[in-house]
Structures are given as C-alpha cells and as structure tokens.
Design a protein around this motif. Structure first.
Motif, mmCIF file in Angstrom:
data_model
loop_
_atom_site.group_PDB
_atom_site.id
_atom_site.type_symbol
_atom_site.label_atom_id
_atom_site.label_comp_id
_atom_site.label_asym_id
_atom_site.label_seq_id
_atom_site.Cartn_x
_atom_site.Cartn_y
_atom_site.Cartn_z
ATOM 1 N N ILE A 37 0.849 -1.191 0.000
ATOM 2 C CA ILE A 37 0.000 0.000 0.000
ATOM 3 C C ILE A 37 0.887 1.244 0.000
ATOM 4 O O ILE A 37 1.776 1.387 0.845
ATOM 5 N N VAL A 38 0.631 2.129 -0.967
ATOM 6 C CA VAL A 38 1.477 3.302 -1.185
ATOM 7 C C VAL A 38 0.582 4.519 -1.397
ATOM 8 O O VAL A 38 -0.457 4.428 -2.058
ATOM 9 N N ASN A 39 0.980 5.656 -0.853
ATOM 10 C CA ASN A 39 0.316 6.921 -1.150
ATOM 11 C C ASN A 39 1.009 7.577 -2.337
ATOM 12 O O ASN A 39 2.239 7.703 -2.354
ATOM 13 N N VAL A 40 0.220 7.991 -3.335
ATOM 14 C CA VAL A 40 0.779 8.618 -4.529
ATOM 15 C C VAL A 40 0.154 9.996 -4.724
ATOM 16 O O VAL A 40 -0.961 10.263 -4.274
ATOM 17 N N TYR A 41 0.887 10.847 -5.407
ATOM 18 C CA TYR A 41 0.446 12.222 -5.647
ATOM 19 C C TYR A 41 -0.462 12.278 -6.871
ATOM 20 O O TYR A 41 -0.270 11.551 -7.852
ATOM 21 N N ILE A 42 -1.464 13.149 -6.818
ATOM 22 C CA ILE A 42 -2.338 13.406 -7.963
ATOM 23 C C ILE A 42 -2.510 14.915 -8.077
ATOM 24 O O ILE A 42 -2.725 15.605 -7.078
ATOM 25 N N ASN A 43 -2.384 15.461 -9.293
ATOM 26 C CA ASN A 43 -2.479 16.919 -9.440
ATOM 27 C C ASN A 43 -3.806 17.372 -10.040
ATOM 28 O O ASN A 43 -4.016 18.572 -10.231
ATOM 29 N N ASN A 44 -4.687 16.436 -10.332
ATOM 30 C CA ASN A 44 -6.003 16.786 -10.863
ATOM 31 C C ASN A 44 -6.980 16.877 -9.693
ATOM 32 O O ASN A 44 -7.259 15.878 -9.032
ATOM 33 N N GLY A 58 -4.404 1.665 -12.426
ATOM 34 C CA GLY A 58 -3.816 2.964 -12.687
ATOM 35 C C GLY A 58 -2.380 2.849 -13.155
ATOM 36 O O GLY A 58 -1.770 1.768 -13.116
ATOM 37 N N TYR A 59 -1.831 3.985 -13.585
ATOM 38 C CA TYR A 59 -0.457 4.044 -14.068
ATOM 39 C C TYR A 59 0.250 5.209 -13.380
ATOM 40 O O TYR A 59 -0.234 6.348 -13.417
ATOM 41 N N CYS A 60 1.382 4.907 -12.757
ATOM 42 C CA CYS A 60 2.154 5.906 -12.024
ATOM 43 C C CYS A 60 3.533 6.068 -12.657
ATOM 44 O O CYS A 60 4.035 5.164 -13.331
ATOM 45 N N ILE A 61 4.137 7.226 -12.409
ATOM 46 C CA ILE A 61 5.533 7.445 -12.771
ATOM 47 C C ILE A 61 6.275 7.913 -11.523
ATOM 48 O O ILE A 61 5.670 8.476 -10.607
ATOM 49 N N PRO A 62 7.592 7.674 -11.452
ATOM 50 C CA PRO A 62 8.351 8.063 -10.256
ATOM 51 C C PRO A 62 8.319 9.564 -10.017
ATOM 52 O O PRO A 62 8.272 10.367 -10.948
ATOM 53 N N LYS A 63 8.341 9.925 -8.746
ATOM 54 C CA LYS A 63 8.391 11.322 -8.313
ATOM 55 C C LYS A 63 9.643 11.467 -7.457
ATOM 56 O O LYS A 63 9.866 10.694 -6.534
ATOM 57 N N HIS A 64 10.469 12.453 -7.760
ATOM 58 C CA HIS A 64 11.808 12.505 -7.181
ATOM 59 C C HIS A 64 11.954 13.499 -6.038
ATOM 60 O O HIS A 64 13.063 13.742 -5.564
ATOM 61 N N SER A 65 10.854 14.074 -5.589
ATOM 62 C CA SER A 65 10.918 14.968 -4.431
ATOM 63 C C SER A 65 9.569 14.955 -3.730
ATOM 64 O O SER A 65 8.563 14.510 -4.294
ATOM 65 N N GLY A 66 9.542 15.440 -2.495
ATOM 66 C CA GLY A 66 8.300 15.493 -1.749
ATOM 67 C C GLY A 66 8.059 14.235 -0.932
ATOM 68 O O GLY A 66 8.899 13.338 -0.840
ATOM 69 N N THR A 68 5.732 11.855 -1.384
ATOM 70 C CA THR A 68 5.284 10.668 -2.107
ATOM 71 C C THR A 68 6.307 10.270 -3.162
ATOM 72 O O THR A 68 7.023 11.116 -3.704
ATOM 73 N N ARG A 69 6.366 8.980 -3.469
ATOM 74 C CA ARG A 69 7.368 8.460 -4.403
ATOM 75 C C ARG A 69 6.866 8.405 -5.838
ATOM 76 O O ARG A 69 7.660 8.257 -6.765
ATOM 77 N N TYR A 70 5.540 8.480 -6.017
ATOM 78 C CA TYR A 70 4.976 8.322 -7.355
ATOM 79 C C TYR A 70 3.909 9.378 -7.621
ATOM 80 O O TYR A 70 3.308 9.932 -6.697
ATOM 81 N N VAL A 71 3.665 9.598 -8.923
ATOM 82 C CA VAL A 71 2.560 10.436 -9.388
ATOM 83 C C VAL A 71 1.597 9.545 -10.167
ATOM 84 O O VAL A 71 2.018 8.805 -11.065
ATOM 85 N N LEU A 72 0.323 9.615 -9.829
ATOM 86 C CA LEU A 72 -0.704 8.888 -10.580
ATOM 87 C C LEU A 72 -1.059 9.716 -11.812
ATOM 88 O O LEU A 72 -1.565 10.835 -11.693
ATOM 89 N N VAL A 73 -0.786 9.178 -13.009
ATOM 90 C CA VAL A 73 -0.953 9.976 -14.227
ATOM 91 C C VAL A 73 -2.090 9.502 -15.121
ATOM 92 O O VAL A 73 -2.601 10.276 -15.943
ATOM 93 N N ALA A 74 -2.475 8.234 -15.007
ATOM 94 C CA ALA A 74 -3.500 7.714 -15.916
ATOM 95 C C ALA A 74 -4.230 6.554 -15.254
ATOM 96 O O ALA A 74 -3.705 5.914 -14.339
ATOM 97 N N ILE A 75 -5.444 6.290 -15.746
ATOM 98 C CA ILE A 75 -6.255 5.193 -15.225
ATOM 99 C C ILE A 75 -6.895 4.471 -16.408
ATOM 100 O O ILE A 75 -7.413 5.104 -17.339
ATOM 101 N N LYS A 76 -6.847 3.153 -16.353
ATOM 102 C CA LYS A 76 -7.315 2.326 -17.469
ATOM 103 C C LYS A 76 -8.766 2.632 -17.811
ATOM 104 O O LYS A 76 -9.617 2.773 -16.937
#
Length: 223
Positions: A37-44, A58-66, A68-76
C-alpha cells in the motif's frame, strides 16, 4: 476527435502499474503497487468519480521529491487509459502547438505561461502572425457516453477564467478556452451545465462575442 489522426506526443519511462484503493485528499491517492500500500500524488483536483474507483488499474511514474514516491498519471479505460495528469495534458498540448498539429493554431507559438489577465492568471499567451491571444486550458475527464465533459463539480476558478477571457474579448482582444478531452474513445466535448449552470452561461456569452471555444483529444496508451 472522431476519426482524427493519432499522434504520439509525450513518451513516459518507468511507468508502474497500480491498483486504486481510495482517495485520501485532493492531492493524495492510496494505491497498491506489487502488493504494498502506497500513497501517490495526484495533481487533478476534479472529483474523477469515474476513475478513482477501488479496484481500477492505474499508471504511475516516479516522483523525485516530496513526501510521495509516485505520481498517478493515468487510469485504465477500456483498452487504453484516461490521462488524468494535468501537467502531462498541458505538455502534450504544447507539443501539439510546436508541431503544428492543431489547425487553428498553426503558425502560432507560446510566448508566455501563467500570464496575468485582469484579476486572473491564465495558462498561456499565444503569439500568432498578427495578433496575441490569451488562452486557458481546462481538463475534461468526465465521461458521459461518447462525450468528454467539464467540469465534474462546480468550479469558481473555471467561471472566473472564462469571465476574464470574455471581458478581454469585449475590450477588443483575442482569447480562447481549450478543453482537453483526455479520454479514449470520445467523439466530442460538452460542457457539464447540470453541475455548474453559471459557468455554462459565461461560456455561451463568450462564444457569442467571439472567444474561441475549442477542444482537443488526448489519451494515454499503456502499450
């Protein structure tokens, strides 16, 4: 939209699949990645009621600061995915302009970002051959059958931006609002007047006086 030619605009590396669990707040979503279980960032900040659903892929990409470790960018979404990340939506839009892929913006270029217009900050100042145009982008990620819609909840910010573009046009300037239909398999855009009637009123008035009202289609291909 419809039968328009498809272009690859932005390539993402290190894409990680995740399973949506729940939205914690406006900017954090709880997901499962490889069983953890991971918390990810979302900007929408929209509600995204069709997509932030427990069990969705969903689809995440790495986040290099802050924090959270990932950004949620897309959902199937069927065989493709909705591109919910507003930063990537705007990046793809900018690439489309630079490559001349948007017919009504051919010969134009971005000359300013986050520019002041009256009491608001709008996304772009676009320079064309013989005029400059203020342009605001809105993310349309609500699906209703074959339509992408905006907003998915009342938006005072959206109303303010459209009203400012309307006033600028009434003063003789050029302005536009672009709705990014960031969903696969949609045919057109429609404003969601049921949730924000006042925004739709501003939009109709803007259209009547010559503010350009446009939409472009984007989606994420996980393959």
């Amino acid at each position: 939209m419809g039968n328009a030619r498809v272009h690859s605009l932005v390539k993402l590396s290190e894409v990680v699949e995740c399973i949506i669990l729940r939205r914690i707040n406006r900017f954090v979503v709880e997901v499962s990645i490889d069983g953890s279980i991971v918390n990810v960032y979302i900007n929408n900040t929209g509600k995204l009621v069709d997509y932030l659903v427990k069990g969705k892929l969903g689809y995440c990409i790495p986040k290099h600061s802050g924090k959270t470790r990932y950004v949620l960018v897309a959902i199937k979404d069927n065989d493709l995915a909705a591109l919910i990340d507003t930063r990537l939506q705007m990046k793809a839009f900018e690439v489309s302009i630079s490559k001349g892929l948007i017919p009504w913006l051919k010969g134009c270029s971005i000359v300013g970002r986050n520019v002041r217009l009256g009491d608001s900050i709008v996304d772009y100042l676009v320079g064309c051959s013989d005029f400059n145009m203020y342009l605001e982008v809105k993310s349309a990620v609500l699906r209703r059958r074959e339509y992408a819609m905006y907003p998915d909840c009342p938006s005072s910010r959206g109303r303010r931006h459209i009203a400012e573009l309307l006033r600028h046009r009434l003063r003789g300037g050029y302005s536009a609002v672009v709705f990014i239909a960031a969903l696969p398999h949609v045919k057109a855009f429609r404003p969601n007047c049921a949730v924000d009637e006042k925004l739709c009123t501003y939009l109709h008035k803007a259209n009547e006086v010559g503010v350009l009202i446009k939409s472009v289609a984007l989606y994420f291909n996980p393959r």
